[in-house]
Write a protein that holds these residues in place. Structure first.
Motif, mmCIF file in Angstrom:
data_model
loop_
_atom_site.group_PDB
_atom_site.id
_atom_site.type_symbol
_atom_site.label_atom_id
_atom_site.label_comp_id
_atom_site.label_asym_id
_atom_site.label_seq_id
_atom_site.Cartn_x
_atom_site.Cartn_y
_atom_site.Cartn_z
ATOM 1 N N PRO A 212 1.253 -1.095 -0.091
ATOM 2 C CA PRO A 212 0.274 -0.385 0.450
ATOM 3 C C PRO A 212 1.072 1.101 -0.265
ATOM 4 C CG PRO A 212 -0.067 -0.889 1.966
ATOM 5 C CD PRO A 212 0.243 -1.961 0.652
ATOM 6 N N HIS A 213 2.223 1.430 0.605
ATOM 7 C CA HIS A 213 2.508 2.074 0.316
ATOM 8 C C HIS A 213 3.632 3.362 -0.871
ATOM 9 C CE1 HIS A 213 5.457 -1.134 0.227
ATOM 10 N NE2 HIS A 213 5.904 -0.233 -0.177
ATOM 11 N N ARG A 214 3.115 1.996 -1.802
ATOM 12 C CA ARG A 214 3.398 2.001 -3.128
ATOM 13 C C ARG A 214 2.180 3.458 -4.087
ATOM 14 N NH1 ARG A 214 7.453 -1.537 -6.511
ATOM 15 N NH2 ARG A 214 7.825 0.038 -7.450
ATOM 16 N N LEU A 215 1.053 3.094 -3.625
ATOM 17 C CA LEU A 215 -0.205 2.914 -4.018
ATOM 18 C C LEU A 215 -0.002 4.935 -4.530
ATOM 19 C CD1 LEU A 215 -3.036 1.917 -2.173
ATOM 20 C CD2 LEU A 215 -2.658 1.774 -4.368
ATOM 21 N N GLY A 216 0.392 5.651 -4.324
ATOM 22 C CA GLY A 216 0.962 7.378 -4.188
ATOM 23 C C GLY A 216 1.940 7.227 -6.123
ATOM 24 N N GLU A 217 2.363 6.549 -5.631
ATOM 25 C CA GLU A 217 3.515 6.318 -6.752
ATOM 26 C C GLU A 217 2.628 5.112 -8.010
ATOM 27 O OE1 GLU A 217 7.964 3.424 -7.666
ATOM 28 O OE2 GLU A 217 6.990 3.580 -6.095
ATOM 29 N N MET A 218 2.023 4.836 -7.786
ATOM 30 C CA MET A 218 1.384 4.579 -8.547
ATOM 31 C C MET A 218 0.406 5.602 -9.599
ATOM 32 S SD MET A 218 -0.954 0.958 -8.965
ATOM 33 C CE MET A 218 -2.067 0.372 -9.800
ATOM 34 N N GLU A 219 -0.183 5.913 -8.924
ATOM 35 C CA GLU A 219 -0.835 6.785 -9.065
ATOM 36 C C GLU A 219 -0.592 8.410 -9.151
ATOM 37 O OE1 GLU A 219 -4.493 8.664 -9.628
ATOM 38 O OE2 GLU A 219 -4.361 7.111 -8.489
ATOM 39 N N GLN A 220 0.749 8.080 -9.051
ATOM 40 C CA GLN A 220 1.173 9.668 -10.061
ATOM 41 C C GLN A 220 1.783 8.816 -11.355
ATOM 42 O OE1 GLN A 220 5.155 10.505 -7.845
ATOM 43 N NE2 GLN A 220 5.482 12.716 -8.974
ATOM 44 N N HIS A 221 2.551 7.892 -11.933
ATOM 45 C CA HIS A 221 2.472 7.477 -12.571
ATOM 46 C C HIS A 221 1.691 7.244 -13.381
ATOM 47 C CE1 HIS A 221 4.813 3.746 -15.088
ATOM 48 N NE2 HIS A 221 4.999 5.517 -15.303
ATOM 49 N N LYS A 222 0.136 7.269 -12.874
ATOM 50 C CA LYS A 222 -1.050 6.820 -14.162
ATOM 51 C C LYS A 222 -1.178 8.147 -14.376
ATOM 52 C CE LYS A 222 -4.787 7.228 -12.033
ATOM 53 N NZ LYS A 222 -6.124 6.484 -11.804
ATOM 54 N N GLU A 223 -1.074 9.431 -13.738
ATOM 55 C CA GLU A 223 -1.104 10.873 -14.086
ATOM 56 C C GLU A 223 -0.192 10.860 -15.140
ATOM 57 O OE1 GLU A 223 -4.459 12.633 -13.585
ATOM 58 O OE2 GLU A 223 -4.376 11.265 -12.306
ATOM 59 N N GLN A 224 1.047 11.108 -15.058
ATOM 60 C CA GLN A 224 1.652 11.127 -15.714
ATOM 61 C C GLN A 224 1.423 10.612 -17.254
ATOM 62 O OE1 GLN A 224 5.777 9.926 -13.967
ATOM 63 N NE2 GLN A 224 5.609 11.689 -13.412
ATOM 64 N N ALA A 225 1.469 9.242 -17.252
ATOM 65 C CA ALA A 225 1.328 7.976 -18.553
ATOM 66 C C ALA A 225 -0.343 9.080 -19.091
ATOM 67 C CB ALA A 225 1.328 7.448 -18.254
ATOM 68 N N LEU A 226 -1.522 8.992 -18.893
ATOM 69 C CA LEU A 226 -2.737 9.821 -19.112
ATOM 70 C C LEU A 226 -2.156 10.800 -19.661
ATOM 71 C CD1 LEU A 226 -5.675 9.899 -19.732
ATOM 72 C CD2 LEU A 226 -5.115 10.564 -17.086
ATOM 73 N N GLY A 227 -1.740 12.102 -19.292
ATOM 74 C CA GLY A 227 -1.079 13.076 -19.961
ATOM 75 C C GLY A 227 -0.448 12.704 -20.863
ATOM 76 N N ALA A 228 0.634 11.762 -21.671
ATOM 77 C CA ALA A 228 1.694 11.629 -22.958
ATOM 78 C C ALA A 228 0.592 11.209 -23.401
ATOM 79 C CB ALA A 228 2.627 10.937 -21.675
ATOM 80 N N ALA A 229 -0.421 10.289 -23.178
ATOM 81 C CA ALA A 229 -1.354 9.917 -23.817
ATOM 82 C C ALA A 229 -2.629 10.842 -24.509
ATOM 83 C CB ALA A 229 -2.651 8.246 -23.678
ATOM 84 N N LEU A 230 -2.839 11.465 -23.759
ATOM 85 C CA LEU A 230 -3.590 12.397 -24.519
ATOM 86 C C LEU A 230 -2.579 13.934 -25.136
ATOM 87 C CD1 LEU A 230 -5.690 13.550 -21.149
ATOM 88 C CD2 LEU A 230 -6.249 12.532 -23.074
#
Length: 118
Positions: free
Chosen positions: A31-49
């Motif tokens: 669970p300590h890695r959830l923030g890292e996962m969310e931040q990485h998702k936001e970066q991936a979504l931004g790059a995809a858009l």
């Protein structure tokens, strides 16, 4: 006879290849890695858009599915942790120990990616 290799005890079953399933699995085992996962998702979504390519999101999902694979399998996790300790305990990137530890990190990540590849 099972067609999957025996890796010993697994902490949780391998999640389905969906963002929600991977997130739930990560929440259970790291669970300590959830923030890292969310931040990485936001970066991936931004790059995809930005460039209109879904590949960024596919990479994100594969990366996190492999991270869950490492966390859920004690055999991979212990190899990964030992290699990280070696990396951080070397004085130089030119040291043979550093190169060996980096090779081990790559090997663990490759094994995890291959285990979750569709």
């Amino acid at each position: 006879m099972s067609t999957q290799p025996d890796h010993g005890h697994e902490l949780i079953p391998r999640p389905e290849r969906t963002p929600a399933a991977v997130r739930i699995a990560l929440a259970r085992i790291a669970p300590h890695r959830l923030g890292e996962m969310e931040q990485h998702k936001e970066q991936a979504l931004g790059a995809a858009l930005q460039d209109g390519k879904i590949g960024h999101l596919q990479y994100w999902l594969t990366y996190w599915q492999a991270q869950v694979e490492i966390e859920r399998r004690p055999d991979l996790r212990s190899r990964y942790q030992a290699a990280l300790v070696s990396v951080h305990n070397t004085d130089s990137k030119d040291a043979p120990e550093f190169r060996a530890a980096m090779a081990e990190l790559r090997a663990v990540e490759t094994e995890a990616r291959q285990a979750v590849s569709p």
